[in-house]
Enzyme design. Sequence first.
Site, PDB file in Angstrom:
ATOM      1  CG  ASP A  90      -1.969  -1.081   1.224  1.00 33.12           C
ATOM      2  OD1 ASP A  90      -1.751  -2.127   0.573  1.00 33.12           O
ATOM      3  OD2 ASP A  90      -3.012  -0.890   1.867  1.00 33.12           O
ATOM      4  CE  LYS A 108      -6.646  -1.351   2.690  1.00 34.22           C
ATOM      5  NZ  LYS A 108      -5.303  -1.881   2.968  1.00 34.22           N
ATOM      6  CE  LYS A 149      -5.287   1.973   2.623  1.00 36.04           C
ATOM      7  NZ  LYS A 149      -4.205   1.214   3.277  1.00 36.04           N
TER       8      LYS A 149
HETATM    9  O1  LIG Z   1      -5.453   1.338   5.973  1.00 37.05           O
HETATM   10  C1  LIG Z   1      -6.055   1.231   7.013  1.00 37.05           C
HETATM   11  C2  LIG Z   1      -6.306   2.304   7.956  1.00 37.05           C
HETATM   12  O2  LIG Z   1      -5.129   2.848   8.452  1.00 37.05           O
HETATM   13  C3  LIG Z   1      -7.143   1.821   9.108  1.00 37.05           C
HETATM   14  O3  LIG Z   1      -7.778   2.900   9.681  1.00 37.05           O
HETATM   15  P1  LIG Z   1      -8.659   2.737  11.013  1.00 37.05           P
HETATM   16  O4  LIG Z   1      -7.665   2.491  12.121  1.00 37.05           O
HETATM   17  O5  LIG Z   1      -9.377   4.021  11.142  1.00 37.05           O
HETATM   18  O6  LIG Z   1      -9.570   1.565  10.849  1.00 37.05           O
END
Ligand SMILES: O=C[C@H](O)COP(=O)(O)O
Length: 348
Positions: free
Chosen positions: A185, A284, A248
Amino acid sequence: MSSTIRDADLGTSKVTSLPARAAANTPVPQGHIARNPGMRLDLGFLESVRSVNRSALERRVATLTKRRSIKADNQAAWLLRAVACMDLTTLNSNDTDERVRRLCAKAINPFRRDIVEGLGIEGETIRPAAVCVYHPFVATTVDAVRGTGIHVAAVSTAFPHGLAPLSTRLQEIEASVRDGADEIDVVIPRGLVYGAKWQELFNEIVAMREACGDAHLKVILGTGDLATLRNVMLASMVAMMAGADFIKTSTGKESVNATLPVGLAMVRAIRAYFEETGYLIGFKPAGGISTAKVSLDWLVLMKEELGRPWLEPELFRFGASSLLTDIERQLEHHLTGHYSANHRHAMA
Ligand SMILES: O=C[C@H](O)COP(=O)(O)O
């Protein structure tokens, strides 16, 4: 709950602008998505995108989420689908190998035994598609999920801001791939979007894709930072033209993370790219998606806008650190009619 129930209860969807396979109510078998090779940077296309109508997107989202009526009996099936399409994530400054190992254990056995038995899914393997970590934890994650089929995603390229020399960011990707990450990513430097430096952004992403080799490339736009929906649409197109496997929304660190109208703009860009090239690109949404209810809104959006194949982990992922806990609570409620405290649902 049988696999028949799980699939059939996701229902059908007709998206006429996509090919028969994409519109059909059949899952795409693992590994059957042709990888996006990218294309030349089409500046003509970018110039043709004048503006994106925010209120039209908001109206569409409101209709989709209001109209949604997933019957109570089917909700469990949809929630299990959300888990199967999840990148279970830890991206904290206090992450440790121990914490990452605990998260991996949760990914391998996402539900308590009584929930598994209550749902009758003992024979199923329902797990998050990937565990997503910072680079220093890739090797630990690879070791912890070995043999389970769970992918290992690394956030590379100076996450979450992308503000390091390109050579440093590419080395980070190469190091994550060497350690065994099979999904990378990356973040884009938002300044390239503000300055409309599309060629430079394109070149950077092409270089990142090359550094990934066989690992799949997810390009994080940081949409909360991009100021306009037009910027979101254009950055989405540039990322796909440069060879992104997924686009994403967010890092989870912006002040505004994944929102449905912005997600819809990106999904429409995916559709436009498909119509131009014939390639299916994954999506995503990430950041702030923490409730089962919101995860259902996203699944409905994907199914209604792009069709059934976008309910498969090959083309759809949630990036989420706490969503699994809420889904487990909702599944418990589905079975028992009451909720237990969050701490009964073990998480790292
Ligand atoms: O890519 C994923 C995100 O950093 C997750 O974010 P979150 O902690 O708000 O679920």
